[in-house]
Design a protein around this motif. Structure first.
Motif, PDB file in Angstrom:
ATOM      1  N   SER A 196       0.816  -1.218   0.000  1.00 24.97           N
ATOM      2  CA  SER A 196       0.000   0.000   0.000  1.00 24.97           C
ATOM      3  C   SER A 196       0.847   1.264   0.000  1.00 24.97           C
ATOM      4  O   SER A 196       0.301   2.347  -0.204  1.00 24.97           O
ATOM      5  CB  SER A 196      -0.940   0.010   1.208  1.00 24.97           C
ATOM      6  OG  SER A 196      -0.205   0.021   2.426  1.00 24.97           O
ATOM      7  N   ARG A 197       2.161   1.160   0.200  1.00 23.39           N
ATOM      8  CA  ARG A 197       3.037   2.338   0.150  1.00 23.39           C
ATOM      9  C   ARG A 197       3.571   2.511  -1.267  1.00 23.39           C
ATOM     10  O   ARG A 197       4.089   1.551  -1.841  1.00 23.39           O
ATOM     11  CB  ARG A 197       4.213   2.204   1.112  1.00 23.39           C
ATOM     12  CG  ARG A 197       3.984   2.738   2.512  1.00 23.39           C
ATOM     13  CD  ARG A 197       2.803   2.175   3.204  1.00 23.39           C
ATOM     14  NE  ARG A 197       2.710   2.552   4.619  1.00 23.39           N
ATOM     15  CZ  ARG A 197       1.857   2.038   5.456  1.00 23.39           C
ATOM     16  NH1 ARG A 197       0.989   1.118   5.037  1.00 23.39           N
ATOM     17  NH2 ARG A 197       1.824   2.414   6.713  1.00 23.39           N
ATOM     18  N   PRO A 198       3.458   3.716  -1.828  1.00 23.96           N
ATOM     19  CA  PRO A 198       3.897   3.914  -3.216  1.00 23.96           C
ATOM     20  C   PRO A 198       5.360   3.535  -3.421  1.00 23.96           C
ATOM     21  O   PRO A 198       6.241   3.966  -2.668  1.00 23.96           O
ATOM     22  CB  PRO A 198       3.676   5.422  -3.435  1.00 23.96           C
ATOM     23  CG  PRO A 198       2.627   5.805  -2.441  1.00 23.96           C
ATOM     24  CD  PRO A 198       2.864   4.928  -1.247  1.00 23.96           C
ATOM     25  N   PHE A 199       5.596   2.703  -4.434  1.00 16.47           N
ATOM     26  CA  PHE A 199       6.931   2.310  -4.898  1.00 16.47           C
ATOM     27  C   PHE A 199       7.707   1.446  -3.910  1.00 16.47           C
ATOM     28  O   PHE A 199       8.832   1.037  -4.209  1.00 16.47           O
ATOM     29  CB  PHE A 199       7.779   3.547  -5.258  1.00 16.47           C
ATOM     30  CG  PHE A 199       7.145   4.452  -6.261  1.00 16.47           C
ATOM     31  CD1 PHE A 199       7.087   4.095  -7.597  1.00 16.47           C
ATOM     32  CD2 PHE A 199       6.578   5.651  -5.864  1.00 16.47           C
ATOM     33  CE1 PHE A 199       6.480   4.923  -8.523  1.00 16.47           C
ATOM     34  CE2 PHE A 199       5.972   6.495  -6.790  1.00 16.47           C
ATOM     35  CZ  PHE A 199       5.927   6.125  -8.134  1.00 16.47           C
ATOM     36  N   ALA A 200       7.143   1.163  -2.725  1.00 14.68           N
ATOM     37  CA  ALA A 200       7.896   0.407  -1.719  1.00 14.68           C
ATOM     38  C   ALA A 200       8.105  -1.044  -2.157  1.00 14.68           C
ATOM     39  O   ALA A 200       9.199  -1.605  -1.980  1.00 14.68           O
ATOM     40  CB  ALA A 200       7.181   0.465  -0.368  1.00 14.68           C
ATOM     41  N   TRP A 201       7.069  -1.675  -2.698  1.00 18.78           N
ATOM     42  CA  TRP A 201       7.172  -3.084  -3.102  1.00 18.78           C
ATOM     43  C   TRP A 201       8.208  -3.261  -4.210  1.00 18.78           C
ATOM     44  O   TRP A 201       9.040  -4.169  -4.159  1.00 18.78           O
ATOM     45  CB  TRP A 201       5.802  -3.583  -3.534  1.00 18.78           C
ATOM     46  CG  TRP A 201       5.774  -4.988  -4.080  1.00 18.78           C
ATOM     47  CD1 TRP A 201       5.442  -5.372  -5.334  1.00 18.78           C
ATOM     48  CD2 TRP A 201       6.081  -6.196  -3.377  1.00 18.78           C
ATOM     49  NE1 TRP A 201       5.521  -6.730  -5.469  1.00 18.78           N
ATOM     50  CE2 TRP A 201       5.916  -7.273  -4.280  1.00 18.78           C
ATOM     51  CE3 TRP A 201       6.489  -6.470  -2.082  1.00 18.78           C
ATOM     52  CZ2 TRP A 201       6.134  -8.598  -3.927  1.00 18.78           C
ATOM     53  CZ3 TRP A 201       6.713  -7.799  -1.706  1.00 18.78           C
ATOM     54  CH2 TRP A 201       6.540  -8.840  -2.621  1.00 18.78           C
ATOM     55  N   GLU A 202       8.183  -2.390  -5.205  1.00 20.35           N
ATOM     56  CA  GLU A 202       9.148  -2.490  -6.293  1.00 20.35           C
ATOM     57  C   GLU A 202      10.567  -2.229  -5.797  1.00 20.35           C
ATOM     58  O   GLU A 202      11.516  -2.874  -6.234  1.00 20.35           O
ATOM     59  CB  GLU A 202       8.793  -1.506  -7.410  1.00 20.35           C
ATOM     60  CG  GLU A 202       7.501  -1.837  -8.149  1.00 20.35           C
ATOM     61  CD  GLU A 202       7.552  -3.211  -8.809  1.00 20.35           C
ATOM     62  OE1 GLU A 202       8.629  -3.597  -9.301  1.00 20.35           O
ATOM     63  OE2 GLU A 202       6.515  -3.901  -8.819  1.00 20.35           O
ATOM     64  N   ALA A 203      10.717  -1.279  -4.879  1.00 18.53           N
ATOM     65  CA  ALA A 203      12.046  -0.998  -4.329  1.00 18.53           C
ATOM     66  C   ALA A 203      12.574  -2.184  -3.537  1.00 18.53           C
ATOM     67  O   ALA A 203      13.758  -2.532  -3.620  1.00 18.53           O
ATOM     68  CB  ALA A 203      11.986   0.250  -3.445  1.00 18.53           C
ATOM     69  N   LEU A 204      11.683  -2.828  -2.767  1.00 23.35           N
ATOM     70  CA  LEU A 204      12.097  -4.009  -1.997  1.00 23.35           C
ATOM     71  C   LEU A 204      12.548  -5.126  -2.926  1.00 23.35           C
ATOM     72  O   LEU A 204      13.595  -5.752  -2.704  1.00 23.35           O
ATOM     73  CB  LEU A 204      10.933  -4.472  -1.113  1.00 23.35           C
ATOM     74  CG  LEU A 204      11.168  -5.749  -0.297  1.00 23.35           C
ATOM     75  CD1 LEU A 204      12.308  -5.549   0.695  1.00 23.35           C
ATOM     76  CD2 LEU A 204       9.900  -6.178   0.424  1.00 23.35           C
ATOM     77  N   LYS A 205      11.767  -5.405  -3.960  1.00 25.65           N
ATOM     78  CA  LYS A 205      12.151  -6.463  -4.903  1.00 25.65           C
ATOM     79  C   LYS A 205      13.457  -6.109  -5.608  1.00 25.65           C
ATOM     80  O   LYS A 205      14.301  -6.994  -5.846  1.00 25.65           O
ATOM     81  CB  LYS A 205      11.041  -6.665  -5.932  1.00 25.65           C
ATOM     82  CG  LYS A 205       9.765  -7.248  -5.378  1.00 25.65           C
ATOM     83  CD  LYS A 205       8.860  -7.758  -6.495  1.00 25.65           C
ATOM     84  CE  LYS A 205       8.430  -6.649  -7.418  1.00 25.65           C
ATOM     85  NZ  LYS A 205       7.549  -7.142  -8.501  1.00 25.65           N
ATOM     86  N   ARG A 206      13.648  -4.845  -5.950  1.00 25.13           N
ATOM     87  CA  ARG A 206      14.866  -4.417  -6.629  1.00 25.13           C
ATOM     88  C   ARG A 206      16.091  -4.665  -5.759  1.00 25.13           C
ATOM     89  O   ARG A 206      17.126  -5.150  -6.231  1.00 25.13           O
ATOM     90  CB  ARG A 206      14.726  -2.946  -7.000  1.00 25.13           C
ATOM     91  CG  ARG A 206      15.691  -2.455  -8.024  1.00 25.13           C
ATOM     92  CD  ARG A 206      15.172  -1.221  -8.747  1.00 25.13           C
ATOM     93  NE  ARG A 206      14.618  -0.224  -7.863  1.00 25.13           N
ATOM     94  CZ  ARG A 206      13.340   0.152  -7.907  1.00 25.13           C
ATOM     95  NH1 ARG A 206      12.508  -0.394  -8.760  1.00 25.13           N
ATOM     96  NH2 ARG A 206      12.893   1.085  -7.093  1.00 25.13           N
ATOM     97  N   CYS A 207      15.968  -4.361  -4.479  1.00 24.18           N
ATOM     98  CA  CYS A 207      17.090  -4.593  -3.564  1.00 24.18           C
ATOM     99  C   CYS A 207      17.391  -6.084  -3.424  1.00 24.18           C
ATOM    100  O   CYS A 207      18.564  -6.495  -3.401  1.00 24.18           O
ATOM    101  CB  CYS A 207      16.772  -3.993  -2.188  1.00 24.18           C
ATOM    102  SG  CYS A 207      16.732  -2.191  -2.148  1.00 24.18           S
ATOM    103  N   LEU A 208      16.346  -6.911  -3.335  1.00 20.94           N
ATOM    104  CA  LEU A 208      16.552  -8.351  -3.188  1.00 20.94           C
ATOM    105  C   LEU A 208      17.159  -8.954  -4.445  1.00 20.94           C
ATOM    106  O   LEU A 208      18.024  -9.837  -4.367  1.00 20.94           O
ATOM    107  CB  LEU A 208      15.227  -9.039  -2.858  1.00 20.94           C
ATOM    108  CG  LEU A 208      14.624  -8.717  -1.485  1.00 20.94           C
ATOM    109  CD1 LEU A 208      13.264  -9.380  -1.332  1.00 20.94           C
ATOM    110  CD2 LEU A 208      15.560  -9.163  -0.367  1.00 20.94           C
ATOM    111  N   LYS A 209      16.705  -8.494  -5.610  1.00 19.19           N
ATOM    112  CA  LYS A 209      17.231  -9.051  -6.859  1.00 19.19           C
ATOM    113  C   LYS A 209      18.672  -8.612  -7.109  1.00 19.19           C
ATOM    114  O   LYS A 209      19.497  -9.413  -7.552  1.00 19.19           O
ATOM    115  CB  LYS A 209      16.344  -8.622  -8.029  1.00 19.19           C
ATOM    116  CG  LYS A 209      15.006  -9.345  -8.072  1.00 19.19           C
ATOM    117  CD  LYS A 209      14.271  -9.083  -9.378  1.00 19.19           C
ATOM    118  CE  LYS A 209      13.745  -7.679  -9.448  1.00 19.19           C
ATOM    119  NZ  LYS A 209      12.891  -7.477 -10.651  1.00 19.19           N
TER     120      LYS A 209
END
Length: 813
Positions: A378-391
C-alpha cells in the motif's frame, strides 16, 4: 415413525473437559511455555527459510489475524538470530574524487564505532597541532624571512625608480589603475594647466620620457608580482611542510592501526593529502564564522572544513548479540532504503554525506527483516524498491521524491551497500495467492511458505499446552492463577471456537482475551486466590451480552410476529431455514422462513432470489443441483414437467452459500406432494444430486439461534434442528441447549440422506422405488411422483390444444 434413531444424544452435543484429567489444582504449579504451540508446520517452515543460505528463500508467513503469526515469527527469528554472527558495520565517508557519490566502507562489528572515535580524535589532534605549529615562533620567523626578503627587494627597486624619475623631472603617484608616472615641478606633480602651457616640442619630449619611465615601472611591478607569486608558493610549501610535520604522524599512526582494511587506509591517505593541499582552510582552526547572522537553532551553511573528514556511521553493531531482527511498521520507500536529509539555507535545500540516514534494510542487513505485506504493497513504490534490492543484492538509497520529480535536480548518489538479508512477510492467504499468481518475481524471491493453521488437534498433550498457555499469560501479565475447572472451561471455549470437538483453536489472541477478562471478573468478585470456573463463564456471558444487541432485537421482532417464523403446527411448502449473520466479533444464527409453490408449466424451478439479483453463485449452484435431484428421482418414466418457485421470505440482503439447499429441497417436495411439514423443526445442510446430505459451517451457532427463537416463542418439546450427520463432531453447544435436549424440550437430529430428513419432517416414510421406478402410495416420493405425473399428462393434453397467448404448441415462447 420412530425418529429416535436420528436423535443426537446429549453427550454428543459438546465436548466436556474433565478438570481431574489436567493433573493440577491451579496454573501456579505449571511451567510457562518454552515454544509456540499448534503451529509445528509453520514454525518448521520459518526455521527452514531462516537457515537456508541459498538465494531467493525469503519467507511469506500466511494465516488469519489472531493466530499469533507475528509474535511467533518474531520469537523464532530472534532465537535463530542469536546463533548468527554479528553483521558488519557500515559507514559513509566523503568522496574526494566525486563529492556527489559518498563512499561506503564496511568494517567488522564494532570497528565502525571505533573508527569514528579515532577519526574524531584525529580531527581534534590535528586541529590543535596545526594551530600550535602556525602559532610557533619558528614558523613565524621562517615565514617572515621569506616575506622580508621579497618586501625589501621590491622596496629597493621602487626607491631606485623613484630617484631616477625625480632626476628626470617626474614623480610617481597613485592613480585609479595603480602606480603612474607624471611630470613634476619642484617635486610636485604638474597640474594639467601647467602642462598645457608647455611648448609643443617640450610636451612631446615629456610624453616620450614619461612613457619610457611608465614602461619601466610596469616591468618593475610585473617582476614584483612574479616574485610575490614565488614567495606565496614558498610560503605554501612551508605551510605544507609544517602541516605534514605537525599532523602527518597522526595519519600514519591511524593507517598503521587499520592497515588490514584497505578502504580505510585509502580514505586516510586522501584525507592527509587534502589537508596538505588545502592547508589555508585550516590555519584558523575549526571554528568558522557565518557570513550572515542566522536565527537561533537555524542550520548554517558555514561549516568546519574538518567535517568532510568525519565518518557517518550508518550502522554500528558493537552492542548487538548475534544478527539483527527488525520489524518495520511503516515500510515506505524511504523507511526501507534509507533517506538523504536536507537543511534549508537561503531558500535552498542543502545536504552532504553526513545526512544519509539508514533504512530498515540497512538495519536488518546480515539478519532478518519482518514486514506486513499489506503495508508494503500500500506504500507507493515500496514493493518495487524491496524487490529491486533483493534481486540486485544491494541497498541503493531511494526516495519517493526521486520517483515522482519531474525536474532534474542535483543530489547525492551514495554508493550502494551489499545486501544480505532474509525478508519475512506477514499476510493473509488471499494476498499470498494473489501475489503468487500475478507477480512474476514473487515466486523467485519468496520460495518459503509458512502456513499458520487456525486449529490444532485436541489431545492430552494439546490440553496440557493449553493449560501452560494460560499459566504463561498469568505470569507475563501478573494475573491471578486459574483453577483446574477454570482451565477446563477455557479448553472447552477453545474447542467451541475451533468449531470441532476434536480440535482447539489456535487464535490465541481470543483465548488470551478470555484469560484477561476472567481474571478481571475474579478480582471484581473477590477471588484473589484463583480464577474460578464461574469467573470464566461470567467473562464469556458478558462478552456475549456486550455483542448480541442485534440478536436480541431480532428475537423481539420474532416474538412480536414482525419477523414471521412458525415454531408450531404444520404447513405445506414452508420450512424454517437458518442463516448465519456475522456481527464482527459475534455471529448469530437467524431463522428464516423458506416457501415453495409448484404448478403446471415448463419453466422448472425459479429461484426468486436469483431473479431479484439477491443470490450468490454458490447458492445458484445449489438450486441447479435440486433440478438434477428431481430429474434423477422422478423422471425415469416420464418427462419432468412442472414449474416451481422458491423464496427466502423477509430477506433483504444477498443470499449466498449452499447450506439452505436441504431446506429448499424439503419445502419443494412438500409443495409438489402437498405434504405438510412440521414447523417446529429447522433444517440446515447441503445436498448433492444423489440426495446425500453434506456438512456445512456454523452449525453450532445455527442450532443456538433456532433454540433461542423457540425459547421466546415457547418450548413445546417437539422442536429441534435437523443437521447433517457429518456435522455432529462440530457441535459445541451451550450448556443451556444441552440441558434442554436432555430434558426432551428440544431435539437435534442428524441425517445422512434427504429421505431420512423427510421422514422426520413429515412423519411419513420417504419410500423406495420398485423395479419399474414407481414409489408406493402413502410415501413422500409416491405423492411427489403422482403429482409430477399429473403435471406431465396435463401438459401433454394441453400441448395438443390451443396454445396460450405468447406460446407455441410446444409450450415455448
Amino acid at each position: 415413525m420412530d425418529d429416535n434413531r436420528y436423535r443426537v444424544k446429549p453427550d454428543q452435543l459438546r465436548w466436556v473437559c474433565d478438570p481431574q484429567a489436567l493433573g493440577f489444582e491451579t496454573t501456579a504449579e505449571l511451567e510457562p511455555l518454552a515454544s509456540p504451540i499448534g503451529q509445528e508446520r509453520a514454525m518448521a517452515a520459518i526455521d527452514f527459510g531462516a537457515n537456508i543460505a541459498s538465494e531467493g528463500y525469503n519467507v511469506f508467513v500466511l494465516g488469519p489475524v489472531g493466530t499469533g503469526r507475528s509474535t511467533m515469527t518474531r520469537q523464532a527469528l530472534e532465537r535463530i538470530a542469536k546463533t548468527r554472527p554479528q553483521p558488519d558495520d557500515w559507514c559513509y565517508v566523503y568522496n574526494f574524487e566525486d563529492p556527489r557519490a559518498p563512499r561506503a566502507i564496511g568494517l567488522p562489528a564494532g570497528k565502525g564505532s571505533e573508527l569514528r572515535e579515532d577519526i574524531d580524535e584525529l580531527i581534534e589532534d590535528i586541529n590543535q597541532a596545526i594551530t600550535r605549529a602556525f602559532d610557533s615562533e619558528d614558523y613565524q620567523n621562517q615565514r617572515d624571512e621569506l616575506l622580508k626578503d621579497f618586501r625589501e627587494q621590491r622596496a629597493e627597486r621602487l626607491q631606485q625608480f623613484e630617484q631616477e624619475a625625480d632626476e628626470a623631472g617626474f614623480t610617481v603617484g597613485r592613480g585609479p589603475g595603480g602606480l603612474v608616472v607624471a611630470p613634476a615641478t619642484n617635486g610636485e606633480m604638474m597640474s594639467p594647466q601647467d602642462y598645457a602651457k608647455l611648448p609643443e616640442e617640450e610636451r612631446k619630449a615629456v610624453d616620450r620620457r614619461r612613457e619610457e619611465l611608465q614602461d619601466k615601472l610596469i616591468d618593475i611591478l610585473r617582476h614584483s608580482q612574479r616574485q610575490e607569486k614565488e614567495v606565496r608558493e614558498k610560503v605554501k610549501e612551508l605551510d605544507r611542510e609544517v602541516v605534514e610535520f605537525a599532523a602527518g604522524h597522526y595519519f600514519d599512526d591511524l593507517q598503521a592501526k587499520y592497515q588490514q582494511y584497505p578502504e580505510v587506509v585509502k580514505q586516510l591517505a586522501q584525507m592527509k593529502q587534502d589537508l596538505i593541499e588545502n592547508v589555508a582552510q585550516f590555519r584558523d582552526g575549526e571554528e568558522q564564522t557565518p557570513q550572515l547572522p542566522m536565527p537561533p537553532g537555524f542550520p548554517s551553511l558555514e561549516r568546519s572544513p574538518y567535517d568532510r573528514y568525519r565518518l557517518n556511521l550508518l550502522l554500528g553493531h558493537s552492542d548487538m548479540e548475534g544478527a539483527p531482527v527488525v520489524f518495520e511498521s511503516n515500510p515506505t520507500i524511504d523507511n526501507l532504503t534509507g533517506q538523504i536529509e536536507h537543511q534549508t539555507h537561503m531558500g535552498a535545500l542543502v545536504t552532504d554525506f553526513t545526512m544519509i540516514k539508514p533504512g530498515a534494510l540497512h538495519r536488518a542487513n546480515g539478519g532478518y527483516l519482518l514486514l506486513e505485506a499489506k503495508a508494503v504493497l500500500s506504500r507507493p513504490f515500496a514493493w518495487e524498491a524491496l524487490k529491486r534490492c533483493l534481486k540486485n543484492k544491494e541497498i541503493r538509497v531511494e526516495s519517493l521524491q526521486d520517483q515522482l520529480r519531474w525536474l532534474s535536480t542535483v543530489s547525492l548518489e551514495p554508493e550502494p551497500i551489499p545486501l544480505d538479508v532474509k525478508v519475512v512477510l506477514l499476510g493473509s492467504p488471499q494476498l499470498y495467492y494473489l501475489l503468487y499468481t500475478y507477480d512474476e518475481d514473487f515466486s523467485k524471491l519468496f520460495k518459503v511458505k509458512a502456513d499458520f493453521n487456525i486449529v490444532m488437534d485436541r489431545g492430552e498433550e494439546a490440553l496440557q499446552q493449553y493449560a501452560r498457555f494460560v499459566a504463561t499469560r498469568c505470569q507475563m501479565e501478573d494475573l491471578p492463577a486459574f483453577s483446574a475447572p477454570a482451565v477446563a472451561k477455557i479448553a472447552e471455549y477453545g474447542a467451541r471456537a475451533a468449531g470441532d470437538q476434536g480440535k482447539f483453536t489456535t487464535r490465541f489472541v481470543e483465548v488470551a482475551d478470555l484469560v484477561r477478562e476472567a481474571a478481571h471478573w475474579a478480582n471484581e468478585n473477590g477471588n484473589s486466590d484463583a480464577v474460578t470456573v464461574e469467573d470464566v463463564q461470567q467473562a464469556i456471558d458478558h462478552h456475549i451480552w456486550r455483542s448480541n444487541r442485534i440478536e436480541q432485537r431480532i428475537l423481539e421482532l420474532i416474538e412480536q410476529g414482525t419477523i414471521m417464523v412458525d415454531t408450531e403446527g404444520e404447513a405445506v411448502g414452508q420450512i424454517n431455514g437458518i442463516a448465519l449473520l456475522p456481527l464482527g466479533d459475534y455471529m448469530i444464527g437467524k431463522p428464516t422462513r423458506l416457501t415453495a409453490r409448484s404448478f403446471l408449466g415448463r419453466t422448472g424451478i425459479v429461484n426468486i432470489e436469483r431473479e431479484a439479483e439477491l443470490s450468490g453463485p454458490i447458492h445458484n449452484k445449489g438450486m441447479l443441483i435440486l433440478s438434477g435431484y428431481l430429474g434423477q428421482k422422478y423422471s425415469s418414466r416420464f418427462p419432468l414437467s412442472c414449474a416451481a418457485s422458491i423464496s427466502f421470505e423477509q430477506s433483504y440482503e444477498e443470499v449466498e452459500g449452499d447450506s439452505a439447499a436441504c431446506a429448499e429441497l424439503y419445502t419443494l417436495l412438500s409443495s409438489l406432494g402437498e405434504i405438510p411439514i412440521k414447523q417446529g423443526l429447522a433444517v440446515t445442510g447441503s445436498v448433492n444430486q444423489h440426495g446425500q446430505v453434506q456438512p456445512v459451517g456454523g452449525v453450532t451457532r445455527k442450532i443456538e439461534g433456532f433454540f433461542a427463537t423457540c425459547k421466546v416463542k415457547g418450548l413445546t418439546g417437539e422442536q429441534g434442528v435437523i443437521i447433517p450427520a457429518g456435522n455432529v463432531r462440530h457441535l459445541m453447544l451451550r450448556e443451556e441447549v444441552v440441558q434442554a435436549v436432555q430434558d426432551n424440550k428440544f431435539h437435534i437430529y442428524a441425517v445422512e440422506t434427504i429421505d431420512e430428513g423427510l421422514q422426520i419432517l413429515t412423519g411419513m416414510p420417504a419410500g423406495e422405488p420398485d423395479e419399474e421406478g414407481n414409489y408406493p402410495e402413502g410415501t413422500v416420493h409416491g405423492a411427489v411422483q403422482d403429482r409430477l405425473r399429473q403435471f406431465a399428462e396435463a401438459l401433454k393434453e394441453y400441448g395438443a390444444g390451443p396454445a396460450l397467448p405468447g406460446q407455441g404448441k410446444d409450450g415455448k415462447k
